[in-house]
Enzyme design. Structure first.
Site, PDB file in Angstrom:
ATOM      1  N   LYS A   1      30.521  44.519  30.113  1.00  0.00           N
ATOM      2  CA  LYS A   1      31.549  44.849  29.123  1.00  0.00           C
ATOM      3  C   LYS A   1      31.131  44.334  27.757  1.00  0.00           C
ATOM      4  O   LYS A   1      30.592  43.240  27.619  1.00  0.00           O
ATOM      5  CB  LYS A   1      32.885  44.229  29.526  1.00  0.00           C
ATOM      6  CG  LYS A   1      34.014  44.496  28.532  1.00  0.00           C
ATOM      7  CD  LYS A   1      35.305  43.801  28.938  1.00  0.00           C
ATOM      8  CE  LYS A   1      35.887  44.426  30.183  1.00  0.00           C
ATOM      9  NZ  LYS A   1      37.214  43.841  30.524  1.00  0.00           N
TER      10      LYS A   1
ATOM     11  N   TRP B   1      35.551  45.424  41.078  1.00  0.00           N
ATOM     12  CA  TRP B   1      34.168  45.918  41.022  1.00  0.00           C
ATOM     13  C   TRP B   1      33.407  45.533  42.285  1.00  0.00           C
ATOM     14  O   TRP B   1      32.562  46.289  42.754  1.00  0.00           O
ATOM     15  CB  TRP B   1      33.466  45.379  39.761  1.00  0.00           C
ATOM     16  CG  TRP B   1      33.789  46.181  38.543  1.00  0.00           C
ATOM     17  CD1 TRP B   1      34.955  46.856  38.297  1.00  0.00           C
ATOM     18  CD2 TRP B   1      32.953  46.421  37.414  1.00  0.00           C
ATOM     19  NE1 TRP B   1      34.891  47.480  37.087  1.00  0.00           N
ATOM     20  CE2 TRP B   1      33.684  47.239  36.510  1.00  0.00           C
ATOM     21  CE3 TRP B   1      31.668  46.015  37.060  1.00  0.00           C
ATOM     22  CZ2 TRP B   1      33.167  47.660  35.292  1.00  0.00           C
ATOM     23  CZ3 TRP B   1      31.144  46.429  35.838  1.00  0.00           C
ATOM     24  CH2 TRP B   1      31.885  47.249  34.969  1.00  0.00           C
TER      25      TRP B   1
ATOM     26  N   ASP C   1      32.090  42.609  34.412  1.00  0.00           N
ATOM     27  CA  ASP C   1      33.293  43.152  33.775  1.00  0.00           C
ATOM     28  C   ASP C   1      34.162  42.020  33.235  1.00  0.00           C
ATOM     29  O   ASP C   1      35.342  42.194  32.991  1.00  0.00           O
ATOM     30  CB  ASP C   1      34.084  44.004  34.780  1.00  0.00           C
ATOM     31  CG  ASP C   1      35.248  44.730  34.129  1.00  0.00           C
ATOM     32  OD1 ASP C   1      35.102  45.153  32.964  1.00  0.00           O
ATOM     33  OD2 ASP C   1      36.316  44.859  34.765  1.00  0.00           O
TER      34      ASP C   1
ATOM     35  N   ASP D   1      32.239  33.977  40.300  1.00  0.00           N
ATOM     36  CA  ASP D   1      33.311  33.735  39.353  1.00  0.00           C
ATOM     37  C   ASP D   1      33.700  32.262  39.408  1.00  0.00           C
ATOM     38  O   ASP D   1      33.556  31.614  40.452  1.00  0.00           O
ATOM     39  CB  ASP D   1      34.537  34.603  39.660  1.00  0.00           C
ATOM     40  CG  ASP D   1      35.437  34.780  38.441  1.00  0.00           C
ATOM     41  OD1 ASP D   1      35.450  35.882  37.866  1.00  0.00           O
ATOM     42  OD2 ASP D   1      36.110  33.803  38.050  1.00  0.00           O
TER      43      ASP D   1
ATOM     44  N   GLY E   1      38.227  41.149  41.772  1.00  0.00           N
ATOM     45  CA  GLY E   1      37.360  41.708  42.804  1.00  0.00           C
ATOM     46  C   GLY E   1      37.305  43.212  42.888  1.00  0.00           C
ATOM     47  O   GLY E   1      36.762  43.751  43.861  1.00  0.00           O
TER      48      GLY E   1
ATOM     49  N   ASP F   1      29.428  28.746  37.964  1.00  0.00           N
ATOM     50  CA  ASP F   1      29.298  28.980  36.530  1.00  0.00           C
ATOM     51  C   ASP F   1      28.036  29.801  36.269  1.00  0.00           C
ATOM     52  O   ASP F   1      26.947  29.425  36.704  1.00  0.00           O
ATOM     53  CB  ASP F   1      29.216  27.628  35.819  1.00  0.00           C
ATOM     54  CG  ASP F   1      29.278  27.748  34.302  1.00  0.00           C
ATOM     55  OD1 ASP F   1      29.090  28.858  33.783  1.00  0.00           O
ATOM     56  OD2 ASP F   1      29.517  26.713  33.651  1.00  0.00           O
TER      57      ASP F   1
END
EC number: 2.1.1.205
Length: 354
Positions: A181, A55, A116, A75, A53, A91
């Site tokens: 990322k 970000w 991320d 998530d 958490g 998902d």
């Protein structure tokens, strides 16, 4: 290994705890914003693969603090609550997740989508150093925590990025921004090519807080502009370039050239350097516990075994709970027994401490 060992060798880990961030990765998003002004004019933001958490914390302060801002965190893992952040445990490859995000935004698309996340096979969400191991580790009866095989990690990260991009096409407004990322591997230009199909500007950025020894970087994509006639569909792969037959006029790795940008003040802390615990003002150093320990980390059972002194012992299949690996066909089944070494989970010990 003492509690302060990680504080010595990772200054951003120490600063994250001292400043109340859940993970050191918060500095990466802050430095990306310093370079690209990601939050300017943003009122609706989505944080994919959000746990633990950090970000979402940054987004809630930068966007949620404006009063009219909305932040949605998504998530598969459970995440401790954050003020001003709506959490969806779902998902990102499912259409229902995208629909739930849009419902929260009252039918309006998002201005910013960030991701991320990294697959469990390459690193843990808690920012641990297991990804630096160079061998396959089985923990808690066949659960793979880290491979250290760069080709595998790069492929898995690319698939995760494409999944995030796919859901972004469902929730992002035209002209919006997408940050994710990326692992700079041999075939990374293929990912850049895919991103350029949907965004007018694509950059590869390396924040100062991201270790130089890591192949991690961040794709900063601005100006969301999908091809004419494109219809988002989570059931179809993105990486086929069927949307614009004239797009790929060049072949080979030079078909897309993406600028590489470093973010953060060069005079700031070096993420690869070890810093002493002695403070500059002469005050006494005091250990700071993690702001929010992981709720259900993948290495939790390994830490429990370590506390009981069983990590150096052979783990028998009958001692392990049934996992999805046990249900796979026989040729894919993991070896029946694995030996775990205490040194392989040393870096994560403090995350499992009560």
């Amino acid at each position: 290994m003492g509690r302060t060992s990680k504080d010595k060798r990772d200054v951003y880990y120490r600063l994250a705890k001292e400043n109340g961030w859940r993970a050191r990765s918060a500095f990466k998003l802050l430095q990306l914003d310093e370079e690209f002004q990601l939050f300017q004019g943003v009122t609706r933001a989505v944080d994919l693969c959000a746990a633990p958490g950090s970000w979402s914390q940054v987004l809630s302060q930068k966007i949620g603090g404006q009063g009219s801002g909305h932040v949605v965190a998504v998530d598969l893992q459970a995440m401790a609550p954050l003020p001003g952040v709506l959490q969806i445990q779902g998902d990102i490859t499912q259409l229902s997740t995208a629909q739930e995000i849009i419902r929260h935004f009252e039918g309006c698309p998002a201005d910013l989508v960030v991701c991320d996340g990294a697959p469990d096979g390459s690193c843990c969400s808690s920012g641990s150093s297991w990804k630096r191991n160079k061998r396959l580790i089985y923990v808690a009866c066949h659960q793979v925590i880290v491979t250290g095989l760069h080709d595998v990690d790069e492929y898995m990260q690319a698939q995760l990025l494409l999944a995030a991009l796919n859901i972004a096409t469902h929730v992002l407004k035209p002209g919006g921004c997408f940050v994710a990322k990326i692992f700079r591997g041999r075939d990374v230009t293929l990912i850049y090519s895919q991103l350029r199909v949907f965004f007018s500007s694509v950059l590869c950025a390396k924040p100062r807080s991201s270790r130089n020894s890591s192949i991690e970087a961040f794709a900063v994509c601005r100006g969301y502009d999908p091809p004419e006639g494109f219809l988002p569909d989570l059931t179809k792969p993105l990486l086929d370039h069927s949307y614009d037959p004239d797009f790929n006029q060049l072949d080979g790795p030079t078909r897309i050239i993406v600028p590489f940008v470093t973010c953060g003040d060069l005079s700031s802390y070096d993420s690869d350097r070890s810093y002493p615990l002695d403070l500059e003002d002469g005050s006494e150093y005091k250990y700071t516990p993690p702001t929010q320990p992981p709720i259900s980390p993948p290495y939790q059972e390994a830490c429990t075994l370590k506390k009981k002194g069983r990590l150096a012992k052979e783990i028998r299949p009958q001692d392990c709970p049934l996992s999805t690996v046990d249900t796979l066909p026989q040729p894919l089944a993991a070896p029946p027994c694995h030996t775990l070494l205490a040194s392989e989970v040393e870096d994560n010990e403090m995350n499992c401490s009560p």
